[in-house]
Design an enzyme around this catalytic site. Structure first.
Site, PDB file in Angstrom:
ATOM      1  N   LYS A 112      93.223  -5.853 101.395  1.00  0.00           N
ATOM      2  CA  LYS A 112      92.999  -4.537 100.794  1.00  0.00           C
ATOM      3  C   LYS A 112      91.985  -4.587  99.655  1.00  0.00           C
ATOM      4  O   LYS A 112      91.343  -3.596  99.345  1.00  0.00           O
ATOM      5  CB  LYS A 112      94.328  -3.939 100.345  1.00  0.00           C
TER       6      LYS A 112
HETATM    7  C1  LIG Z   1      98.133  -3.366 104.772  1.00  0.00           C
HETATM    8  C2  LIG Z   1      98.359  -4.654 105.499  1.00  0.00           C
HETATM    9  C3  LIG Z   1      98.365  -4.734 106.910  1.00  0.00           C
HETATM   10  C4  LIG Z   1      98.246  -3.508 107.784  1.00  0.00           C
HETATM   11  O1  LIG Z   1      96.956  -2.937 107.740  1.00  0.00           O
HETATM   12  P1  LIG Z   1      96.742  -1.430 108.258  1.00  0.00           P
HETATM   13  O2  LIG Z   1      95.333  -1.117 107.894  1.00  0.00           O
HETATM   14  O3  LIG Z   1      97.733  -0.597 107.525  1.00  0.00           O
HETATM   15  O4  LIG Z   1      96.965  -1.431 109.736  1.00  0.00           O
HETATM   16  C5  LIG Z   1      98.497  -5.980 107.496  1.00  0.00           C
HETATM   17  N1  LIG Z   1      98.651  -7.101 106.751  1.00  0.00           N
HETATM   18  C6  LIG Z   1      98.665  -7.064 105.398  1.00  0.00           C
HETATM   19  C7  LIG Z   1      98.855  -8.334 104.640  1.00  0.00           C
HETATM   20  C8  LIG Z   1      98.515  -5.850 104.723  1.00  0.00           C
HETATM   21  O5  LIG Z   1      98.532  -5.834 103.374  1.00  0.00           O
END
Ligand SMILES: *Cc1c(COP(=O)(O)O)cnc(C)c1O
Length: 464
Positions: A112
């Protein structure tokens, strides 16, 4: 570039407008009015470029009209300057067919950061010079909260209020949020679960007086700018592995469908993607939707991969819109039906259009096996989310197509789960090594709208 809502009834906005709005006023999500296409030569030219330059080439068509290339380059240089690896998102080879794309070298150890570091700088730029304050509010089950707080701490004209469910995020995740003591950062531990926190945030966005008075902004993946930043690493990885001369498959640990939707956009832009594997845990609404056309809400099971523990994937609406002929009224009707019954079926056209996707559901045993396999065979320690992607990649049966699994979190972020599965306890990386010695600050509030809005009103700087 202009942006329109998936539900067709909100104003068309430019990139700046869509980024600051987050959710469209008709309840839909902003999408570009068309997909820009890179020629084969333009894609081939990316192979020799570093991450920042790749980011500029891939994102420039989306920001056109708001940011020129020079401004975009300056923002990307600043955003990715805080990553701990000079390749920003390096590839690690596991065996002859499988690679990991390490997306966790940012400040808070999950993918993120790739989007939020950039979004934080964009918010600041878009608000600078004016007297507008943005009040960012969000609910987090862990990774989004820490990434957003790191990206927005200390930024001018922005306050952030992040709600997390009291006692239900890991110690590492909580401390990554609550030890940020910048005066514009407000952590709220809600006496309830994640759904309660999320419902409070939705209720605030749905209270027009409150939303306007405090100019609420969103940092979750309903914000188009986040998805845009994630398109870049699909191009970056694929061109390092031979695109455009060879097609690459990607396996994506999926929750809200944001990350994998960015891969879908990369394919629309001309990147040769052989297959997008949507890997879910036992909370498998997306697997059922893609495999059987059945998008219906089940009961939530907490797992070792909490960022994928979702009931409803907000970004799936963007795919339904694009596959359904980009008809806003039809999407609005389909979503209204879903909101009323908590279930919907994909149309035959939507199912046929989704042929690029393969999906799989990975249970706790398969996940643990993948963690052990990566360690024993390849000497790599991977986190539970990544393990779900890798397990799905290994059984997708894609012949000899190279498969890149997105490594979405650093294993140290989920070290208890990794230890349970493999016996190995990953160490915290040096850049957050003193996390447990830092001072924490957060408010604890009951899960009521009045308690939370009173708190925000007392602390936010935005005024009508
Ligand atoms: C947010 C997240 C996901 C999922 O990603 P999306 O974009 O919501 O599909 C997968 N793995 C981790 C570690 C995350 O923080």
């Amino acid at each position: 570039m202009q942006y329109r809502s998936t539900r067709g009834a909100a104003p068309v906005l430019d990139f700046r407008g869509a980024t600051l709005a987050g959710l469209a006023s008709d309840g839909g999500l902003y999408v570009p009015t068309r997909w820009p296409v890179l020629t084969r030569d333009e894609i081939a030219a990316l192979a020799g470029l570093d991450y920042v330059e790749t980011a500029v080439r891939v994102m420039a068509p989306f920001t056109a009209g708001t940011l020129d290339e020079g401004a975009l380059r300056a923002l990307c240089t600043a955003a990715y300057g805080r990553f701990a690896h000079t390749a920003i998102t390096p590839l690690a080879q596991l065996d002859a067919q499988h690679w990991l794309l390490e997306l966790f070298h940012g400040p808070t150890l999950a993918f993120k950061d790739v989007a939020l570091q950039l979004l934080g700088l964009m918010f600041e730029r878009f608000l600078s010079g004016g007297d507008t304050h943005l009040t960012v509010i969000g609910a987090t089950s862990g990774d989004t909260g820490s990434a957003a707080i790191d990206a927005l701490a200390g930024r001018a004209n922005i306050d952030i209020f992040m709600l997390h469910p009291l006692g239900r995020v890991s110690d590492v995740q909580r401390r990554q949020m609550t030890t940020v003591l910048a005066p514009n950062v407000h952590n709220i531990a809600v006496e309830g679960n994640f759904d309660d926190a999320q419902a409070l945030v939705k209720a605030m966005f749905n209270t027009p007086d409150f939303a306007q008075r405090f100019s609420l902004g969103a940092v979750n993946s309903i914000n188009w700018a986040r998805l845009m930043a994630q398109i870049v690493y699909y191009f970056y990885a694929a061109t390092r592995l031979g695109a455009p001369d060879r097609a690459i498959a990607f396996s994506v640990p999926t929750g809200n469908f944001g990350d994998v939707f960015a891969g879908y956009v990369a394919a629309q832009m001309g990147l040769p993607i052989a297959r997008l594997i949507v890997a879910t845990n036992v909370n498998d609404i997306l697997h059922r939707a893609l495999a059987q056309g059945d998008y219906s809400v089940g009961t939530l099971t907490p797992t070792a991969a909490p960022s994928m523990d979702i009931q409803v994937s907000s970004n799936f609406e963007r795919l339904l819109f694009d596959l359904g002929g980009r008809d806003g009224a039809a999407t609005a009707a389909q979503m209204a039906g879903f909101e009323a019954t908590r279930a919907m079926s994909l149309s035959p056209v939507q199912r046929a259009g989704a042929a690029l996707f393969h999906s799989d559901r990975i249970d706790a045993d398969d996940m643990a096996t993948a963690i052990r396999w990566a360690h024993e065979t390849c000497g790599q320690i991977i986190d539970p989310h990544t393990a779900i992607g890798l397990a799905a990649a290994r059984r997708a049966g894609l012949g000899d197509v190279p498969v890149v699994t997105l490594a979405t979190a650093h294993p140290a972020k989920f070290r208890d789960a990794v230890e349970r599965a493999s016996g190995i306890r990953p160490a915290l990386p040096a850049r957050i090594g003193d996390l447990f010695a830092r001072e924490e600050r957060y408010a604890r509030l009951p899960a009521t709208l009045a308690a939370v809005t009173d708190f925000i009103a007392a602390h936010a700087r935005a005024r009508p």
